[in-house]
Scaffold this motif. Structure first.
Motif, short mmCIF file in Angstrom:
data_model
loop_
_atom_site.label_atom_id
_atom_site.label_comp_id
_atom_site.label_asym_id
_atom_site.label_seq_id
_atom_site.Cartn_x
_atom_site.Cartn_y
_atom_site.Cartn_z
N VAL A 12 0.85 -1.19 0.00
CA VAL A 12 0.00 0.00 0.00
C VAL A 12 0.89 1.24 0.00
N ASN A 38 -3.82 3.61 -1.92
CA ASN A 38 -4.03 4.33 -0.66
C ASN A 38 -4.75 3.42 0.32
N GLY A 39 -4.94 3.92 1.52
CA GLY A 39 -5.56 3.12 2.57
C GLY A 39 -6.99 2.72 2.28
N GLU A 40 -7.77 3.61 1.65
CA GLU A 40 -9.16 3.27 1.33
C GLU A 40 -9.23 2.08 0.39
N ALA A 42 -6.92 -0.19 0.00
CA ALA A 42 -6.41 -1.35 0.74
C ALA A 42 -7.51 -1.98 1.58
N VAL A 43 -8.26 -1.16 2.29
CA VAL A 43 -9.34 -1.67 3.14
C VAL A 43 -10.39 -2.39 2.30
N LEU A 56 3.07 -1.08 4.30
CA LEU A 56 2.16 0.06 4.40
C LEU A 56 2.92 1.37 4.51
N MET A 63 -6.66 8.01 3.15
CA MET A 63 -6.60 7.20 4.37
C MET A 63 -5.14 6.81 4.55
N ASN A 64 -4.47 7.41 5.52
CA ASN A 64 -3.03 7.17 5.69
C ASN A 64 -2.77 5.86 6.44
N GLY A 65 -1.51 5.55 6.61
CA GLY A 65 -1.13 4.32 7.28
C GLY A 65 -1.60 4.23 8.72
N ASP A 67 -4.34 5.51 9.89
CA ASP A 67 -5.77 5.19 9.80
C ASP A 67 -5.98 3.71 9.48
N VAL A 68 -5.17 3.17 8.58
CA VAL A 68 -5.28 1.76 8.22
C VAL A 68 -4.98 0.88 9.43
#
Length: 124
Positions: A12, A38-40, A42-43, A56, A63-65, A67-68
């Protein structure tokens, strides 16, 4: 006897060149790699792709690391996470990650971090 599945890695990062390198090198070593910008993303990918380890980036838009990592914890998802950061103030254990990979890094360091996060296990 069925062959073992390859180790799954989710990379990510918002830098397309870096994400390509961070996915191509492990793939060449036998890892099954997926990427997210990005984090979004990835989720969302975690619904279909369950990684054995995640690489990551900590500083990304949307959505940063951090946040993930909070999202993983709040959803009860336990996966070894390698954080990639050039911030000297961020330590892996402080944010719930397994290993810190200081940026910039070379690809041998990435492979070593993968092995460390996986408890010494390498691609099957």
């Amino acid at each position: 006897m069925l062959p073992e599945a390859p180790i799954r890695v989710l990379v990510v990062d918002d830098d397309p060149r870096l994400v390509m390198a961070m996915s191509d090198v492990p793939a060449a070593e036998g890892y099954d790699t997926q990427t997210a910008a990005n984090g979004e993303v990835a989720v969302r990918q975690l619904a279909a792709f369950t990684p054995d380890v995640m690489v990551l980036d900590m500083e990304m838009p949307k959505m940063n690391g951090f946040d993930v990592l909070r999202w993983l914890k709040s959803n009860g998802i336990r996966v070894p996470v390698i954080i990639a950061s050039n911030n000297d103030d961020v330590e892996a254990e402080d944010v719930g990650a397994t290993v810190k990979l200081p940026k910039p890094f070379d690809l041998d360091q990435l492979l070593a971090a993968l092995a460390l996060a996986l408890g010494g296990e390498t691609a099957r």
